[in-house]
Design a protein around this motif. Sequence first.
Motif, PDB file in Angstrom:
ATOM      1  N   GLN A 106      71.683  46.093  44.834  1.00  0.00           N
ATOM      2  CA  GLN A 106      72.867  45.696  44.539  1.00  0.00           C
ATOM      3  C   GLN A 106      73.687  45.331  45.612  1.00  0.00           C
ATOM      4  N   VAL A 107      73.852  46.305  46.562  1.00  0.00           N
ATOM      5  CA  VAL A 107      74.914  46.299  47.532  1.00  0.00           C
ATOM      6  C   VAL A 107      74.831  44.854  48.388  1.00  0.00           C
ATOM      7  N   GLU A 108      73.436  44.539  48.615  1.00  0.00           N
ATOM      8  CA  GLU A 108      73.184  43.476  49.383  1.00  0.00           C
ATOM      9  C   GLU A 108      73.544  41.921  48.542  1.00  0.00           C
ATOM     10  N   TYR A 109      73.156  42.218  47.183  1.00  0.00           N
ATOM     11  CA  TYR A 109      73.814  41.182  46.214  1.00  0.00           C
ATOM     12  C   TYR A 109      75.143  40.894  46.271  1.00  0.00           C
ATOM     13  N   VAL A 139      72.632  54.081  46.911  1.00  0.00           N
ATOM     14  CA  VAL A 139      73.231  52.713  46.096  1.00  0.00           C
ATOM     15  C   VAL A 139      74.697  53.413  45.512  1.00  0.00           C
ATOM     16  N   ASP A 140      74.737  54.223  45.078  1.00  0.00           N
ATOM     17  CA  ASP A 140      75.730  54.940  44.377  1.00  0.00           C
ATOM     18  C   ASP A 140      76.840  55.258  45.402  1.00  0.00           C
ATOM     19  N   LYS A 144      80.482  53.029  46.167  1.00  0.00           N
ATOM     20  CA  LYS A 144      81.971  53.570  46.125  1.00  0.00           C
ATOM     21  C   LYS A 144      82.619  53.615  47.437  1.00  0.00           C
ATOM     22  N   LEU A 145      81.822  53.766  48.627  1.00  0.00           N
ATOM     23  CA  LEU A 145      82.528  53.665  50.116  1.00  0.00           C
ATOM     24  C   LEU A 145      82.779  52.125  50.395  1.00  0.00           C
ATOM     25  N   GLU A 146      81.883  51.271  50.201  1.00  0.00           N
ATOM     26  CA  GLU A 146      82.036  49.890  50.562  1.00  0.00           C
ATOM     27  C   GLU A 146      83.011  49.153  49.799  1.00  0.00           C
ATOM     28  N   PHE A 147      82.878  49.324  48.409  1.00  0.00           N
ATOM     29  CA  PHE A 147      83.455  48.361  47.443  1.00  0.00           C
ATOM     30  C   PHE A 147      84.763  49.113  46.538  1.00  0.00           C
TER      31      PHE A 147
END
Length: 349
Positions: A106-109, A139-140, A144-147
């Motif tokens: 999901q993060v890469e997406y 991923v969790d 939170k941290l990136e988005f």
Amino acid sequence: MVKMKKVLVLGAFGYFCNQLDGQTIKTRNVYNLLHERYDGKVWRADTLKLKKNPLLLLDLLWKLIKCNTLIIIPCLNNLTYIFPVVYYLSKIFGYKIIHVCVGGWQVEYFKGDERFAPHPLQLNLSKKIKAFMPEMKKVDNDLKLEFGFNNTEVLTNFRKIDISIVNRNNTRTLKLVFLSRINKKKGYPTVFNFAQYVRENGLDITIAFYGMVESDDKEDFMFCVSQFPDIVTYGGLLPQEVISRTLVNYDLMLFPTTYYTEGLPGTIIDAYIANLPVIATEWKHAREFIKDGVTGFIVRFDNCQKEFDARIMELYNDRRKLSVMKCNAKKEALRFTETNGWQVLSKYL
């Protein structure tokens, strides 16, 4: 009179086409969990059927109008195309949305990488729904941290677990098993390379494959099976209800995946339930689910063959260590019970 609340599960069920893979198994497990434990009406809508019969869109629309909560379990295409539509419809019809993730991509997406273009629309909408539920902690944390997500909670894969299951295999023959969707990227060439090693060294080892063979790899896979008739067997698809009592006849699960963004593969849980340690490549989230040297071995992600072979041989030559790791796997299975899954999911219903 209080109206009964209604939950709609939207995802790939695959009953009509007998599709059995990580996506369909997770979708069915979430639906079955709700069906057994939710105090309300539970509906389902199969995205695979929608592709075959667009008229079912009318049935889906009716269920969306009537439901209180939509649980969407999307693959890549459904997150791209269906999720925005059902999000905007939720603003009209008033249902809340819970996104249950499959896999660890999901993060890469959302941000884009060599495989994905960025998806800012889906990112923005995902932050606004009731709950976004990844399979793993990393991923969790990244969401939170990136988005800046503030609506996430980890919902790992789960299974019905019979704690009375005991591994039955104590023969001298080391019995290896591969249970997964069968394609090259799941790593079956690595397993056949080991089969060649078994033959060359006259080892008392057998290898069984189970799972759906993808069409692009079917000819190659079946040819490889035919080259090792005394070592390798292919047992076809295993329905979920017979997996545990089948796997208890083996010693060790093989999972040399080359999908770097695997989430929590259900085959890892199935292995633990049957008291099997796992030998796996180090995909992105491997160390969250396999304790190296305890519940299995993690080998390098690229060019893993020598290390993969060596780890199998380590347990071939040390059955006491194998026995200890089987006990560790049995204990680890308790992380992935239906009860744990329900404790997370029920908070949002």
